[in-house]
Motif scaffolding. Structure first.
Motif, short mmCIF file in Angstrom:
data_model
loop_
_atom_site.label_atom_id
_atom_site.label_comp_id
_atom_site.label_asym_id
_atom_site.label_seq_id
_atom_site.Cartn_x
_atom_site.Cartn_y
_atom_site.Cartn_z
N SER A 93 69.85 6.76 41.64
CA SER A 93 69.07 6.17 42.72
C SER A 93 67.56 6.39 42.60
CB SER A 93 69.56 6.68 44.09
OG SER A 93 69.33 8.07 44.20
N GLN A 94 67.14 7.47 41.97
CA GLN A 94 65.71 7.73 41.83
C GLN A 94 65.16 7.37 40.45
OE1 GLN A 94 64.32 11.55 43.16
NE2 GLN A 94 66.07 11.76 44.50
N VAL A 95 66.00 6.85 39.59
CA VAL A 95 65.57 6.51 38.24
C VAL A 95 64.94 5.12 38.25
CG1 VAL A 95 66.31 6.11 35.87
CG2 VAL A 95 67.36 7.95 37.22
N ASN A 96 63.73 5.03 37.75
CA ASN A 96 63.02 3.75 37.66
C ASN A 96 63.39 3.08 36.34
OD1 ASN A 96 61.29 1.59 37.53
ND2 ASN A 96 59.43 2.78 37.88
N ALA A 97 64.30 2.15 36.39
CA ALA A 97 64.81 1.50 35.18
C ALA A 97 63.77 0.62 34.48
CB ALA A 97 66.04 0.68 35.51
N SER A 98 62.63 0.40 35.11
CA SER A 98 61.60 -0.44 34.47
C SER A 98 60.66 0.38 33.57
CB SER A 98 60.80 -1.19 35.53
OG SER A 98 60.04 -0.28 36.30
N GLU A 99 60.88 1.69 33.49
CA GLU A 99 60.05 2.52 32.61
C GLU A 99 60.17 2.06 31.16
OE1 GLU A 99 57.86 4.98 33.24
OE2 GLU A 99 58.17 4.68 35.37
N GLU A 100 59.08 2.25 30.40
CA GLU A 100 59.05 1.82 29.00
C GLU A 100 60.07 2.58 28.14
OE1 GLU A 100 55.67 0.82 25.69
OE2 GLU A 100 55.31 2.52 27.01
N PHE A 101 60.20 3.90 28.36
CA PHE A 101 61.15 4.72 27.65
C PHE A 101 62.07 5.39 28.66
CE2 PHE A 101 57.61 4.50 24.67
CZ PHE A 101 58.28 4.19 23.49
N LEU A 102 63.35 5.12 28.53
CA LEU A 102 64.33 5.67 29.44
C LEU A 102 65.69 5.70 28.74
CD1 LEU A 102 64.80 6.48 32.48
CD2 LEU A 102 65.50 4.11 32.81
N GLU B 287 78.56 15.02 33.13
CA GLU B 287 77.15 15.04 33.53
C GLU B 287 76.49 13.68 33.36
OE1 GLU B 287 74.20 16.76 30.86
OE2 GLU B 287 75.74 16.90 29.32
N ILE B 288 75.30 13.59 33.95
CA ILE B 288 74.39 12.47 33.70
C ILE B 288 73.10 13.08 33.15
CG2 ILE B 288 73.12 10.52 34.65
CD1 ILE B 288 75.13 10.51 36.98
N SER B 289 72.76 12.69 31.93
CA SER B 289 71.52 13.17 31.31
C SER B 289 70.50 12.05 31.30
CB SER B 289 71.78 13.62 29.88
OG SER B 289 72.56 14.78 29.86
N LEU B 290 69.26 12.44 31.45
CA LEU B 290 68.15 11.49 31.48
C LEU B 290 67.04 12.01 30.58
CD1 LEU B 290 66.52 9.11 32.85
CD2 LEU B 290 65.81 10.82 34.54
N VAL B 291 66.55 11.14 29.70
CA VAL B 291 65.37 11.44 28.91
C VAL B 291 64.35 10.37 29.27
CG1 VAL B 291 64.38 11.70 26.61
CG2 VAL B 291 66.75 12.43 27.04
N CYS B 292 63.18 10.81 29.70
CA CYS B 292 62.14 9.86 30.10
C CYS B 292 60.77 10.50 29.93
CB CYS B 292 62.34 9.40 31.54
SG CYS B 292 62.24 10.72 32.76
N CYS B 293 59.74 9.70 30.10
CA CYS B 293 58.39 10.25 30.08
C CYS B 293 58.28 11.26 31.22
CB CYS B 293 57.37 9.15 30.25
SG CYS B 293 57.37 7.95 28.90
N THR B 294 57.58 12.33 30.98
CA THR B 294 57.48 13.40 31.97
C THR B 294 56.97 12.90 33.31
OG1 THR B 294 57.20 15.02 30.21
CG2 THR B 294 56.44 15.67 32.40
N GLU B 295 56.04 11.99 33.27
CA GLU B 295 55.48 11.46 34.52
C GLU B 295 56.49 10.64 35.32
OE1 GLU B 295 53.28 7.61 32.52
OE2 GLU B 295 52.32 9.57 32.46
N ALA B 296 57.61 10.25 34.71
CA ALA B 296 58.60 9.42 35.39
C ALA B 296 59.86 10.18 35.81
CB ALA B 296 59.00 8.26 34.48
#
Length: 121
Positions: free
Chosen positions: A19-28, A36-45
Motif C-alpha cells: 500500500s505504501q510502495v510507489n510503483a511509478s519509481e524508476e527503480f523498484l 516475506e515481502i522484500s523491497l529494493v528501491c532508491c533510499t529516498e523512496a
C-alpha cells in the motif's frame, strides 16, 4: 562486457504490504514469497513503515539485453567480488542483472571489475 554504474543510493527492506510502495519509481524490485515481502528501491523512496531496512547500498547493471541462453555471467561477477571479500545482493530482470554492494565496498568492486576486463560506464 559493459557495466553501468547507477547514481542512486539503494535500500533493501522488508514490508508488510504494497500500500505504501510507489510503483511509478524508476527503480523498484519486489520479491514476495510465503515468508516475506522484500523491497529494493532508491533510499529516498522507502515507504514510511518497514519491518526491517538496510540502507547504504550502491548498484550497477550489466548493460544490454542478456539472452537466457547465456550462462555464467552473474556467477563470474559474483566470484570475482567474493574473491575480493565483497558481498553482493543480486537482482535479475527479464533483460539483465543488477548487482548491489554496500557503499563502502562499491569503489573496490568497480576496480575489481575493471581489472578483470569489464568496461565501466
Amino acid at each position: 562486457m559493459k557495466i553501468k554504474i547507477l547514481a542512486q543510493a539503494f535500500s533493501i527492506c522488508q514490508i508488510t504490504d504494497f500500500s505504501q510502495v510507489n510503483a511509478s519509481e524508476e527503480f523498484l524490485f519486489i520479491g514476495k514469497t510465503d515468508e516475506e515481502i522484500s523491497l529494493v528501491c532508491c533510499t529516498e523512496a522507502v515507504p514510511k513503515y518497514t519491518l526491517a531496512r538496510q540502507d547504504g547500498w550502491r548498484a550497477f547493471r550489466i548493460q544490454g539485453i542478456l539472452d537466457f541462453s547465456l550462462i555464467g555471467i552473474l556467477s563470474k561477477i559474483s566470484t570475482l567480488l567474493a574473491e575480493n571479500q565483497i558481498g553482493i545482493f543480486a537482482l535479475s530482470t527479464y533483460n539483465t542483472d543488477y548487482i548491489l554492494t554496500k557503499e563502502e565496498d562499491f569503489t573496490k568492486a568497480v576496480q575489481v571489475l575493471k581489472l578483470n576486463g569489464y568496461t565501466i560506464e
